[in-house]
Design a protein around this motif. Structure first.
Motif, mmCIF file in Angstrom:
data_model
loop_
_atom_site.group_PDB
_atom_site.id
_atom_site.type_symbol
_atom_site.label_atom_id
_atom_site.label_comp_id
_atom_site.label_asym_id
_atom_site.label_seq_id
_atom_site.Cartn_x
_atom_site.Cartn_y
_atom_site.Cartn_z
ATOM 1 N N LEU A 16 0.874 -1.242 -0.218
ATOM 2 C CA LEU A 16 -0.090 0.100 0.034
ATOM 3 C C LEU A 16 0.878 1.296 -0.026
ATOM 4 N N ARG A 17 1.913 1.101 0.805
ATOM 5 C CA ARG A 17 2.925 2.264 0.729
ATOM 6 C C ARG A 17 3.483 2.611 -0.608
ATOM 7 N N THR A 18 3.749 1.418 -1.215
ATOM 8 C CA THR A 18 4.377 1.610 -2.704
ATOM 9 C C THR A 18 3.413 2.168 -3.711
ATOM 10 N N GLY A 19 2.094 1.650 -3.452
ATOM 11 C CA GLY A 19 0.876 2.339 -4.200
ATOM 12 C C GLY A 19 0.243 3.587 -3.758
ATOM 13 N N ASN A 20 1.134 4.353 -3.079
ATOM 14 C CA ASN A 20 1.083 5.862 -2.727
ATOM 15 C C ASN A 20 -0.272 6.039 -1.911
ATOM 16 N N VAL A 21 -0.755 4.986 -1.189
ATOM 17 C CA VAL A 21 -1.851 5.236 -0.273
ATOM 18 C C VAL A 21 -1.503 5.925 0.944
ATOM 19 N N PRO A 22 -2.418 6.703 1.481
ATOM 20 C CA PRO A 22 -2.026 7.706 2.726
ATOM 21 C C PRO A 22 -2.125 6.681 3.831
ATOM 22 N N PRO A 23 -1.293 7.104 4.769
ATOM 23 C CA PRO A 23 -1.009 6.434 6.053
ATOM 24 C C PRO A 23 -2.283 5.930 6.799
ATOM 25 N N GLU A 24 -3.294 6.821 6.893
ATOM 26 C CA GLU A 24 -4.622 6.853 7.423
ATOM 27 C C GLU A 24 -5.381 5.661 6.708
ATOM 28 N N ARG A 25 -5.337 5.773 5.586
ATOM 29 C CA ARG A 25 -5.960 4.877 4.591
ATOM 30 C C ARG A 25 -5.356 3.365 4.861
ATOM 31 N N ILE A 26 -4.085 3.308 4.838
ATOM 32 C CA ILE A 26 -3.199 2.127 5.225
ATOM 33 C C ILE A 26 -3.819 1.387 6.287
ATOM 34 N N GLY A 27 -3.860 2.305 7.630
ATOM 35 C CA GLY A 27 -4.233 1.723 8.910
ATOM 36 C C GLY A 27 -5.782 0.991 8.770
ATOM 37 N N VAL A 118 15.654 14.134 6.704
ATOM 38 C CA VAL A 118 14.177 14.701 6.504
ATOM 39 C C VAL A 118 13.475 13.651 5.421
ATOM 40 N N ALA A 119 14.189 13.159 4.375
ATOM 41 C CA ALA A 119 13.736 12.259 3.285
ATOM 42 C C ALA A 119 13.208 11.201 3.607
ATOM 43 N N VAL A 120 13.907 10.468 4.907
ATOM 44 C CA VAL A 120 13.728 9.229 5.151
ATOM 45 C C VAL A 120 12.639 9.140 6.274
ATOM 46 N N SER A 124 8.748 7.294 5.783
ATOM 47 C CA SER A 124 8.296 6.231 6.837
ATOM 48 C C SER A 124 7.492 6.889 7.725
ATOM 49 N N VAL A 125 6.304 7.733 7.368
ATOM 50 C CA VAL A 125 5.336 8.381 8.193
ATOM 51 C C VAL A 125 4.913 7.120 8.930
ATOM 52 N N PRO A 126 4.585 6.952 10.220
ATOM 53 C CA PRO A 126 3.742 5.845 10.902
ATOM 54 C C PRO A 126 2.470 5.902 10.546
ATOM 55 N N VAL A 127 1.898 4.509 10.394
ATOM 56 C CA VAL A 127 0.547 4.137 10.012
ATOM 57 C C VAL A 127 -0.200 3.933 11.150
ATOM 58 N N PRO A 128 -1.282 4.991 11.428
ATOM 59 C CA PRO A 128 -2.145 4.658 12.680
ATOM 60 C C PRO A 128 -3.030 3.550 12.620
ATOM 61 N N ASP A 129 -3.202 2.878 13.609
ATOM 62 C CA ASP A 129 -4.288 1.881 13.784
ATOM 63 C C ASP A 129 -5.488 2.555 14.199
ATOM 64 N N PRO A 130 -6.770 2.500 13.376
ATOM 65 C CA PRO A 130 -7.788 3.299 13.801
ATOM 66 C C PRO A 130 -8.555 2.650 15.177
ATOM 67 N N ARG A 131 -8.084 1.418 15.212
ATOM 68 C CA ARG A 131 -8.815 0.649 16.565
ATOM 69 C C ARG A 131 -8.248 1.196 17.786
ATOM 70 N N THR A 132 -6.897 1.559 17.794
ATOM 71 C CA THR A 132 -6.382 1.849 18.967
ATOM 72 C C THR A 132 -5.650 3.324 18.940
ATOM 73 N N GLY A 133 -5.565 3.992 17.635
ATOM 74 C CA GLY A 133 -4.839 5.281 17.689
ATOM 75 C C GLY A 133 -3.336 5.254 17.588
ATOM 76 N N ARG A 134 -2.815 4.000 18.027
ATOM 77 C CA ARG A 134 -1.275 3.777 17.943
ATOM 78 C C ARG A 134 -0.806 3.372 16.801
ATOM 79 N N SER A 135 0.595 3.355 16.509
ATOM 80 C CA SER A 135 1.104 3.160 15.356
ATOM 81 C C SER A 135 0.887 1.558 15.120
ATOM 82 N N ILE A 136 0.779 1.148 13.878
ATOM 83 C CA ILE A 136 0.448 -0.159 13.308
ATOM 84 C C ILE A 136 1.643 -0.695 13.026
ATOM 85 N N THR A 137 2.417 -0.056 12.662
ATOM 86 C CA THR A 137 3.797 -0.533 12.119
ATOM 87 C C THR A 137 5.043 -0.426 13.260
#
Lengths: 168, 104
Positions: A16-27, A118-120, A124-137
């Motif tokens: 999903l990251r490779t497919g340019n899907v925003p982090p919230e959507r991935i979560g 900065v580029a790195v 690697s913006v963290p992916v939020p888990d909508p169930r917990t609000g914490r990072s999924i990765t």
């Protein structure tokens, strides 16, 4: 959680990251898969198909800018290491590096460390888990990333210094 | 089946607020066959994007969170409109088809 689900989660997040899907959507997508198979008892691959194929349905077109920016961390990091290495060798040998004073090359390499960090971090913006609000990765935080990259750069400098001292 | 899936899923959500697995079970119980997660969630996502349903995550009883879907007023209006069109279409099509068991 089973190993099958863990592997699937990793593959899905990456695709999903490779497919340019925003982090919230991935979560959201990952949480939907995991919540569903927790109910059905199925293997995620069985219920949703191979991660890469499922992710393909969510792919978003990438702007020319962001497509061009993808290899940026690798290129900047390589350039950074190259400049620092040459600068260190030049300083040890007491000779100019790349046709410039060695300290200029070394400083340029050290300063370039900031945009590559900065580029790195941006990629690697963290992916939020909508169930917990914490990072999924379990991604390292910005501080850990900065320390890791700094340590790598210092290691490159020390290695080049060692080599230069041994060969001169 | 594929073509009617968004409308039938919307109809299930319009019956009561519900979540993915329960929707799949409801469709199967209605005789529409087993719908895989990989087919169902993209449909739900599209319904949400079109503003026909909304969703929210809720803690399950001891289990993992579930994503509940609720129909919106726009979704209800859309369902009524599409359902009417669907009935008109099937009645007209049925008028042309031979009835079951009749000689051709």
């Amino acid at each position: 959680m089973t190993t099958g689900t863990d592997t699937y989660r990793r593959e899905l997040v990456q695709a999903l990251r490779t497919g340019n899907v925003p982090p919230e959507r991935i979560g959201e997508i990952v949480a939907e898969v995991e919540s569903h198979v927790a109910d059905t008892g199925e293997d995620p691959r069985e219920a949703f198909g191979p991660a890469r194929e499922y992710a393909a349905g969510f792919r978003r077109p990438r702007s020319r800018w962001s497509a061009a920016a993808r290899p940026a961390p690798t290129l900047l990091g390589a350039l950074c290491g190259f400049l620092v290495g040459n600068g260190v060798v030049g300083l040890v040998d007491g000779e100019p590096a790349l046709g410039m004073p060695a300290w200029v090359v070394l400083t340029a390499g050290a300063v370039l460390w900031i945009p590559s960090l900065v580029a790195v971090l941006r990629l690697s913006v963290p992916v939020p888990d909508p169930r917990t609000g914490r990072s999924i990765t379990p991604a390292p935080g910005p501080v850990a990333t900065a320390v890791g990259m700094g340590a790598t750069l210092v290691a490159v400098a020390v290695a080049c210094w060692g080599l230069a001292v041994l060969t001169s | 089946m594929r073509a009617t899936l968004p409308l039938t899923v919307l109809a299930v959500v319009a019956e009561e607020e519900t979540y993915g697995y329960a929707i799949a079970q409801r469709l199967q119980a209605a005789g529409l066959g087993a719908v895989k997660g990989g087919t169902l969630y993209p449909v739900l996502n599209r319904l949400e994007q079109e503003g026909l349903v909304t969703s929210s995550w809720r803690e399950g009883a001891g289990g993992p969170g579930r994503k509940f879907f609720t129909v919106t007023p726009h979704g209800r209006a859309h369902l009524a409109e599409r359902a009417a069109a669907w009935h008109t279409f099937t009645e007209r099509a049925a008028g042309l088809l031979p009835s079951v068991g009749s000689p051709r």
